[in-house]
Design an enzyme around this catalytic site. Structure first.
Site, PDB file in Angstrom:
ATOM      1  N   ASP A   1       0.812  -1.212   0.000  1.00 54.93           N
ATOM      2  CA  ASP A   1       0.000   0.000   0.000  1.00 54.93           C
ATOM      3  C   ASP A   1       0.854   1.275   0.000  1.00 54.93           C
ATOM      4  OD1 ASP A   1      -2.632   0.283  -0.211  1.00 54.93           O
ATOM      5  OD2 ASP A   1      -3.114   0.247   1.915  1.00 54.93           O
TER       6      ASP A   1
ATOM      7  N   CYS B   1     -21.667  -7.810   2.511  1.00 55.01           N
ATOM      8  CA  CYS B   1     -21.283  -8.703   1.406  1.00 55.01           C
ATOM      9  C   CYS B   1     -21.441 -10.168   1.815  1.00 55.01           C
ATOM     10  CB  CYS B   1     -19.842  -8.423   0.990  1.00 55.01           C
ATOM     11  SG  CYS B   1     -19.308  -9.510  -0.346  1.00 55.01           S
TER      12      CYS B   1
ATOM     13  N   CYS C   1     -17.305   9.196   0.405  1.00 57.14           N
ATOM     14  CA  CYS C   1     -17.057   7.973   1.191  1.00 57.14           C
ATOM     15  C   CYS C   1     -16.642   8.301   2.636  1.00 57.14           C
ATOM     16  CB  CYS C   1     -15.987   7.153   0.485  1.00 57.14           C
ATOM     17  SG  CYS C   1     -15.508   5.684   1.371  1.00 57.14           S
TER      18      CYS C   1
ATOM     19  N   CYS D   1     -23.825  -4.196  -1.649  1.00 56.35           N
ATOM     20  CA  CYS D   1     -22.895  -3.148  -1.191  1.00 56.35           C
ATOM     21  C   CYS D   1     -23.327  -1.784  -1.732  1.00 56.35           C
ATOM     22  CB  CYS D   1     -21.464  -3.480  -1.607  1.00 56.35           C
ATOM     23  SG  CYS D   1     -21.256  -3.845  -3.345  1.00 56.35           S
TER      24      CYS D   1
HETATM   25  S1  SF4 Z   1     -21.042  -9.958  -3.745  1.00 56.16           S
HETATM   26 FE1  SF4 Z   1     -20.270  -8.435  -2.297  1.00 56.16          FE
HETATM   27  S2  SF4 Z   1     -19.013  -7.040  -3.530  1.00 56.16           S
HETATM   28 FE2  SF4 Z   1     -20.282  -8.246  -4.939  1.00 56.16          FE
HETATM   29  S3  SF4 Z   1     -22.067  -6.963  -5.278  1.00 56.16           S
HETATM   30 FE3  SF4 Z   1     -22.587  -8.352  -3.594  1.00 56.16          FE
HETATM   31  S4  SF4 Z   1     -22.069  -7.216  -1.747  1.00 56.16           S
HETATM   32 FE4  SF4 Z   1     -21.060  -6.177  -3.452  1.00 56.16          FE
HETATM   33  S1  SF4 Z   2     -19.108   5.096   2.676  1.00 56.07           S
HETATM   34 FE1  SF4 Z   2     -17.353   4.182   1.591  1.00 56.07          FE
HETATM   35  S2  SF4 Z   2     -16.674   2.507   2.922  1.00 56.07           S
HETATM   36 FE2  SF4 Z   2     -18.733   3.139   3.632  1.00 56.07          FE
HETATM   37  S3  SF4 Z   2     -20.173   1.779   2.571  1.00 56.07           S
HETATM   38 FE3  SF4 Z   2     -19.908   3.573   1.278  1.00 56.07          FE
HETATM   39  S4  SF4 Z   2     -18.237   3.086  -0.138  1.00 56.07           S
HETATM   40 FE4  SF4 Z   2     -18.173   1.610   1.539  1.00 56.07          FE
END
Ligand code: SF4
Ligand code: SF4
Length: 317
Positions: free
Chosen positions: A136, A250, A216, A196
């Site tokens: 990173d 997820c 974010c 997500c």
């Molecule tokens: S599997 Fe995970 S990363 Fe993929 S769309 Fe669903 S929640 Fe998002």
């Molecule tokens: S704010 Fe950022 S870290 Fe939080 S759920 Fe949204 S994309 Fe993910």
């Protein structure tokens, strides 16, 4: 490439993997060097949209991100290491929450040390071995290399996702002059899921795999510059450092593998910061309190701003 003994390259590859697993890595993959021509165009588009927010370092060294041969001239294979940081601990409170990756000690040092051990292990067997390690830290498109090396696929939340590990893992990279057969890429298993995207409270996932950092919570709680004001309307949802919402929802994370690394367990069992401890923080003691913790990245001023924002105050009230 001169091997010290008559070692078959596949045998060496296997040994590197086995040795890495013994250090606590859950997955290790090999990719073959190539230019990231198409990938860099996407990356440039992402920057052109301003999605990097004030993380200006992401705009630098575009040429190296596209061509890692500018970093290690005779690079041939890229080794990608995945190290779980998942523990079976849950958040104990719903305010001043710390992102899972920052519960324990700083992963940069821990992964770097482990990958250096792997480099020493290879050096003992290959006289002409050359390498560069990145955790990173440099102009490396880590997630793309992780996908290339078969560690996982890039989920719609933009993180690398593995069938065996979920997404709670760190990625380390070693550029090498070894010429090792690459691993096979894995198929994208997000399918029709969009949990997500739907769960992100700030709509920061603007399209699959694309996050606008300006929206974010992770960006605002960790990366903002000292002079930047947090947008008033931005609800941190109780997070004071990072945000795990798009990982928590997820489905693949129900299979997340528990780390063997004790240093990634919560310090003093704490998954949140305590208000009374926050009140005692000063610019002088901040570095000592968060020594070797990823939280120091937010800096004293940044963490205080997060605290005041969560309490609905601003600096001047
Ligand atoms: S599997 Fe995970 S990363 Fe993929 S769309 Fe669903 S929640 Fe998002
Ligand atoms: S704010 Fe950022 S870290 Fe939080 S759920 Fe949204 S994309 Fe993910």
């Amino acid at each position: 490439m001169i091997l010290n003994k008559e070692i078959n390259i596949n045998f060496l590859k296997n040994n590197i993997k086995e040795f890495s697993y013994s250090l606590g890595f859950e997955k290790v993959g090999f990719a073959r060097f190539r230019f990231f021509s198409k990938e860099i165009e996407k990356y440039k588009n992402w920057l052109a949209n301003g999605y990097q927010a004030s993380m200006n370092y992401l705009e630098r060294n575009i040429d190296k991100r596209e061509n890692i041969g500018l970093i290690l001239s005779d690079v041939k294979s890229i080794i990608v290491f995945a190290h779980s940081y998942f523990t079976d601990v849950q958040h104990s409170k719903s305010i001043f929450k710390i992102s899972r990756y920052a519960w324990g000690d700083d992963y940069h040092d821990i992964l770097e040390k482990k990958i250096r051990k792997v480099a020493n292990f290879i050096s003992e067997q290959v006289d002409t071995f050359k390498f560069k390690i990145y955790v990173d830290t440099g102009p490396i498109l880590e997630k793309i290399w992780a996908v290339e090396a078969g560690i996982g696929w890039q989920g719609k939340n933009s993180l690398v996702l593995s069938q065996e590990l979920g997404s709670y893992f760190f990625i380390g990279i070693m550029l090498t002059n070894l010429d090792v057969p690459p691993d096979t890429k894995v198929v994208d298993r997000c399918g029709e899921c969009r949990k997500c995207i739907d769960a992100c409270p700030t709509n920061a996932i603007v399209s699959p795999k694309v996050v606008d950092s300006r929206k974010c919570i992770s960006f605002w709680t960790i990366e903002k510059k000292i002079h930047e004001e947090i947008p008033h309307q931005l609800d941190f949802k109780g997070w004071i450092f990072g945000c795990d919402i798009c990982q928590e929802v997820c489905p693949w994370n129900s299979k997340a593998k528990i780390t063997k690394e004790l240093a990634f367990y919560p310090r003093n069992g704490k998954t949140n910061l305590e208000e009374e401890d926050l009140m005692k923080l000063t610019i002088e003691n901040f570095k000592e309190v968060f020594r070797k913790s990823p939280i120091k990245r937010a800096k004293f001023e940044g963490l205080m701003k997060n605290y005041l924002h969560l309490r609905g105050l601003n600096e001047f009230e």
